[in-house]
Scaffold this motif. Structure first.
Motif, PDB file in Angstrom:
ATOM      1  N   VAL A 297       0.961  -1.402  -0.004  1.00 53.95           N
ATOM      2  CA  VAL A 297      -0.076   0.056   0.025  1.00 53.95           C
ATOM      3  C   VAL A 297       0.870   1.421  -0.066  1.00 53.95           C
ATOM      4  N   PHE A 298       1.834   1.454   0.844  1.00 49.00           N
ATOM      5  CA  PHE A 298       2.477   2.496   1.093  1.00 49.00           C
ATOM      6  C   PHE A 298       3.681   2.726   0.067  1.00 49.00           C
ATOM      7  N   GLY A 299       4.004   1.586  -0.633  1.00 49.47           N
ATOM      8  CA  GLY A 299       5.013   1.407  -1.750  1.00 49.47           C
ATOM      9  C   GLY A 299       4.507   2.124  -2.971  1.00 49.47           C
ATOM     10  N   ALA A 300       3.091   2.408  -3.180  1.00 55.33           N
ATOM     11  CA  ALA A 300       2.433   2.945  -4.160  1.00 55.33           C
ATOM     12  C   ALA A 300       2.286   4.492  -3.834  1.00 55.33           C
ATOM     13  N   PHE A 301       2.265   4.862  -2.605  1.00 54.21           N
ATOM     14  CA  PHE A 301       2.395   6.188  -2.330  1.00 54.21           C
ATOM     15  C   PHE A 301       3.907   6.722  -2.641  1.00 54.21           C
ATOM     16  N   ALA A 302       4.850   5.959  -2.221  1.00 51.63           N
ATOM     17  CA  ALA A 302       6.218   6.296  -2.398  1.00 51.63           C
ATOM     18  C   ALA A 302       6.621   6.397  -3.822  1.00 51.63           C
ATOM     19  N   ALA A 303       5.843   5.420  -4.598  1.00 50.52           N
ATOM     20  CA  ALA A 303       6.264   5.416  -5.947  1.00 50.52           C
ATOM     21  C   ALA A 303       5.918   6.744  -6.621  1.00 50.52           C
ATOM     22  N   ASN A 304       4.614   7.133  -6.147  1.00 51.69           N
ATOM     23  CA  ASN A 304       4.083   8.293  -6.506  1.00 51.69           C
ATOM     24  C   ASN A 304       5.080   9.620  -6.340  1.00 51.69           C
ATOM     25  N   VAL A 305       5.579   9.691  -5.075  1.00 55.85           N
ATOM     26  CA  VAL A 305       6.428  10.614  -4.490  1.00 55.85           C
ATOM     27  C   VAL A 305       7.933  10.667  -5.590  1.00 55.85           C
ATOM     28  N   LEU A 306       8.397   9.269  -5.619  1.00 55.80           N
ATOM     29  CA  LEU A 306       9.593   9.231  -6.035  1.00 55.80           C
ATOM     30  C   LEU A 306       9.589   9.588  -7.477  1.00 55.80           C
ATOM     31  N   PHE A 307       8.381   9.087  -8.234  1.00 53.66           N
ATOM     32  CA  PHE A 307       8.157   9.571  -9.846  1.00 53.66           C
ATOM     33  C   PHE A 307       8.247  11.138  -9.908  1.00 53.66           C
ATOM     34  N   GLY A 308       7.591  11.746  -9.081  1.00 56.43           N
ATOM     35  CA  GLY A 308       7.559  13.370  -9.062  1.00 56.43           C
ATOM     36  C   GLY A 308       9.006  13.894  -8.876  1.00 56.43           C
ATOM     37  N   ALA A 309       9.635  13.136  -8.007  1.00 52.71           N
ATOM     38  CA  ALA A 309      11.184  13.671  -7.524  1.00 52.71           C
ATOM     39  C   ALA A 309      12.060  13.506  -8.435  1.00 52.71           C
ATOM     40  N   MET A 310      11.799  12.296  -9.219  1.00 56.11           N
ATOM     41  CA  MET A 310      12.678  12.023 -10.470  1.00 56.11           C
ATOM     42  C   MET A 310      12.437  13.159 -11.545  1.00 56.11           C
ATOM     43  N   ARG A 311      11.411  13.550 -11.749  1.00 54.78           N
ATOM     44  CA  ARG A 311      11.007  14.554 -12.681  1.00 54.78           C
ATOM     45  C   ARG A 311      11.540  15.930 -12.350  1.00 54.78           C
ATOM     46  N   SER A 312      11.776  16.175 -11.200  1.00 54.94           N
ATOM     47  CA  SER A 312      11.954  17.431 -10.767  1.00 54.94           C
ATOM     48  C   SER A 312      13.579  17.767 -10.834  1.00 54.94           C
ATOM     49  N   VAL A 313      14.175  16.505 -10.870  1.00 54.04           N
ATOM     50  CA  VAL A 313      15.771  17.096 -10.933  1.00 54.04           C
ATOM     51  C   VAL A 313      15.783  17.882 -12.332  1.00 54.04           C
ATOM     52  N   PRO A 314      16.606  19.058 -12.239  1.00 63.36           N
ATOM     53  CA  PRO A 314      16.679  19.965 -13.213  1.00 63.36           C
ATOM     54  C   PRO A 314      17.114  19.320 -14.518  1.00 63.36           C
TER      55      PRO A 314
END
Lengths: 268, 293, 203
Positions: free
Chosen positions: B150-167
């Motif tokens: 369950v929480f892996g899905a939320f973490a995936a969502n956060v990390l996916f966003g973070a990966m895209r935020s790297v300039p």
């Protein structure tokens, strides 16, 4: 019994209309879909009420936390810490206890122990704390230039807040606020599960899913149905909040509009 | 110590000491350890699930990408409680089914007989002869796995966003230097994404803490289970320490525990944020640089 | 040396397989006194604890007590997480469709509705709580008049029995034989009289 008949009998059962006795044998898929769907009415009710009222309190809390006034700041900080720092489950427990005590002191407090009011109040306070924290974060990130520009134009005080600070804060907070809304709807399943009794078997979606799991001894049908309804609800919430986001950012040039990325999470 | 053999005859204070050290209370105290242990194990496992999910969602292989996106979308759309209600039994049956296929290939009876789920005795998890602690450990592991999914899905969502935020400029620079896609990912994106992921991850940790009262749904006897059990009114017939409904006190203790845990977490995360901001292309990183200069 | 370790391991495995037939895991709720509850040490206690131990001794089974939440007690049985349910569970047709029951070890106790004193109008579950009268009696007595028994008592099901998986015929026969023997020698009656005040042993 045809499925349409079932829907007529049980579609509004969660509000107390239609057939009084819940099905007790020969459970059909149609019955499960209908009753669990009927229960969703409560989940939507709790979510909408808490969100609508919570919007105002959370704005007040965000301003309070950012304010220079010591008492206002401390009060807001403690409120947010208390409600964000403890499980909703325990908040329901204490609230119900307190409401029972109030009820025995004066009959005017009677409705507090029923879910429609009591649980709505707890959810309202809870979501206000979460959204308050989100709004506070957004308030801190309102660009300094915007405020200075407003001052240069002689816009100050209440007018500055209403025209400049508040809209910018909303825009910045919106993605995280959408997440909070989704979680709030999910949290409404705890109302009858751990807090308030379901009077005359009028309960929410989880209550009926639980009922069927209990009667059929098979959890693999009702809970996935519940999940299905919640995925629909979540998609609806995302759509509505997306539309509002479009409106909030309609003055910005196309590329500068922040896309509705639901990633910064300030959630339950 | 006091003699707790005959609690009725004890004075108030001694009574309380005896009461609070009864076997049941010791189990209650241990369950705090269980919750902390669960948090300590679930957090890294969820993070791993999240990392896999986010990487899958970024993948160039279409089915994998669909899987990654579907996983995050579906699990995030459903209240965690709905998962907890049936997931543990489903996982348990799934594992036993796999073991059954491996260990008893000659088994000719159907696995589902009516509502019964039957696998050969060697495939049971744990074996029915195993001591109780193994059953409990297994149940605990299933709970960890359910939480992690369950929480892996939320973490995936956060990390996916973070990966895209790297300039983006940095990725282009890497490409210009001849980095392959894989090299760019491991040497540029992964080391830098954490600062962008941190706010989301710290919130996730807070939700995780507050989801632990649902542990009892997963068959783990956690602090809420014992608080209810101990707090419920006790009649003299069934206990040496009869008392009324004391749930309020027990839940107050739980409240204090959760608030304390939240406060400590906030402080720790504030520290990590300060350290991670160092040298990053963010406002906070810039501020640190200027302050140091 | 290595060979020696291997052979002891094999031995352990074999004895494990031999024992596999005889370790029976007993699932109960642990929150339904006087049938079953947790004592001050957190151990399962109550009428069913003593009866269950007696049955296991009689049938020469090694037994282990496990507690499980009431809501998922049947799904966990059919899924194989324990082998029997001994948790004050009345034998009803609905349950009988999913699991099997042994002979009753407790007679069909009148069940009763309790309700807050004003709300009940007799239409059933919707307004009131239905449970075994023996469980409800102390609750009503301690509620100070706020809760009352409402409506007529109902005889629900065919008494309380041990729940087993439908595919576990052999275990069911063993348990039935043990229950019959304990009824015959008066053990069941003695235990009922001990745990249910003012009740006479019916067997």
């Amino acid at each position: 019994m045809s499925c349409l008949q079932t829907i007529a009998d049980y579609g509004l059962r969660s509000l107390g209309f239609g057939e009084r006795l819940l099905p007790s044998s020969d459970f059909t898929l149609c019955q499960q879909f209908t009753l669990i769907g009927s229960g969703m009415i409560w989940n939507i009710y709790f979510g909408v009420v808490a969100l609508a009222l919570g919007f105002f309190l959370s704005t007040a809390l965000a301003l309070g936390k950012a304010s220079d006034h010591l008492i206002a700041r401390k009060a807001s900080e403690w409120f947010i810490f208390l409600f964000r720092g403890s499980p909703l489950f325990i908040q329901f427990f204490f609230a119900y206890f307190a409401f029972l005590a109030l009820k025995s002191s004066h009959p005017a407090f009677d409705p507090l122990t029923s879910a429609w009011l009591g649980a709505a109040i707890v959810l309202f306070l809870n979501t206000s704390a979460y959204a308050g924290e989100i709004f506070h974060g957004a308030l801190q990130s309102v660009p300094k230039g915007d405020i200075e520009a407003a001052e240069a134009y002689g816009i100050t005080g209440w007018k500055r807040f209403r025209r400049i600070t508040f809209p910018t804060m909303l825009r910045l907070a919106w993605p995280a606020y959408t997440n909070e809304a989704i979680f709030l709807f999910h949290a409404t399943t705890l109302v009858f599960f751990s807090g308030f009794p379901a009077w005359q078997q009028r309960g929410d979606a989880l209550y009926y899913a639980n009922y069927f799991a209990d009667k059929t001894f098979n959890p693999f049908v009702p809970y996935p149905i519940l999940a299905f309804y919640f995925i629909l609800l979540t998609l609806t919430v995302i759509t509505i909040f997306g539309l509002i986001n479009r409106r909030l950012t309609r003055h910005l040039p196309q590329e500068a509009r922040p896309r509705m990325r639901l990633r910064p999470m300030l959630v339950r | 110590m006091f003699a707790c053999a005959d609690p009725q005859s004890l004075e108030k204070f001694d009574w309380l000491v005896c009461y609070l050290t009864s076997g049941k209370h010791v189990l209650f105290y241990q369950s705090f350890g269980v919750v902390l242990l669960l948090l300590a194990i679930t957090a890294p496992v969820s993070l791993a699930f999240g990392f896999l999910g986010a990487s899958a969602a970024r993948s160039q292989i279409t089915p994998l990408r669909w899987f990654g996106k579907g996983y995050t979308a579906i699990v995030r759309g459903v209240p965690d409680i709905a998962f907890f209600m049936f997931f543990v039994i489903a996982l348990d049956q799934f594992f036993e089914y796999l073991r059954h296929k491996v260990k008893c290939p000659d088994w000719d009876l159907p696995i589902r007989q009516g509502s019964d789920f039957i696998v050969c005795a060697q495939a049971k998890l744990p074996l029915s002869t195993a001591p109780q602690w193994q059953h409990e450990t297994y149940g605990f592991s299933l709970a960890v796995l359910t939480f992690a999914i369950v929480f892996g899905a939320f973490a995936a969502n956060v990390l996916f966003g973070a990966m895209r935020s790297v300039p983006h400029a940095q990725l282009e620079t890497a490409e210009a230097y001849g980095f392959s896609r894989r090299q760019t990912f491991w040497r540029i994106v992964v080391p830098q994404m954490w600062i962008y992921a941190l706010p989301g991850l710290s919130n996730l940790w807070m939700i995780l803490i507050k989801a632990t009262p649902l542990l009892f749904l997963l068959g783990v006897e956690d602090i809420v289970y014992w608080a209810r059990e101990l707090g419920a009114a006790k009649q003299a017939r069934f206990s040496d320490y009869p008392h009324g409904d004391w749930r309020l006190y027990y839940f107050a203790a739980l409240l204090a525990f959760y608030l304390l845990l939240t406060r400590i977490s906030e402080i720790v995360f504030a520290r990590i944020t300060r350290r991670l901001s160092h040298g990053q292309a963010t406002a906070a990183g810039e501020k640190q640089r200027k302050a140091a200069a | 040396m290595r060979k020696l370790i291997l052979s002891t391991a094999a031995l352990a495995l074999m004895s494990g397989a031999a024992l596999a037939q005889e370790t029976v895991r007993l699932g109960t709720e642990g929150a339904y006194p006087p049938y079953n509850y947790l004592d001050d040490n957190g151990e399962v206690a109550g009428y069913e604890r003593e009866l269950g131990d007696a049955i296991c001794a009689q049938a020469e089974l090694t037994c282990e007590w496990v507690t499980n939440d009431w809501d998922s007690i049947i799904p966990n049985l059919v899924s194989g997480n324990y082998d029997v349910i001994i948790a004050g569970m009345s034998i009803t047709d609905e349950r009988d469709e999913v699991i099997d029951f042994t002979e009753a070890y407790f007679p069909a106790d009148p069940s009763a509705f309790i309700s807050t004193s004003d709300a009940f109008d007799g239409t059933g579950e919707a307004d009131a709580v239905l449970a075994d009268k023996a469980f409800l009696e102390p609750i009503v007595a301690e509620s100070g008049g706020e809760l009352v028994f409402a409506g007529e008592d109902v005889i629900l099901g065919d008494g309380i029995g041990i729940g087993v998986r439908e595919s576990d015929g052999e275990l069911k026969d063993k348990l039935n034989a043990a229950i019959a023997a304990l009824k015959a020698d008066g053990t069941v009656n003695t235990l009922i009289e001990k745990w249910f005040e003012g009740m006479e042993g019916p067997y």
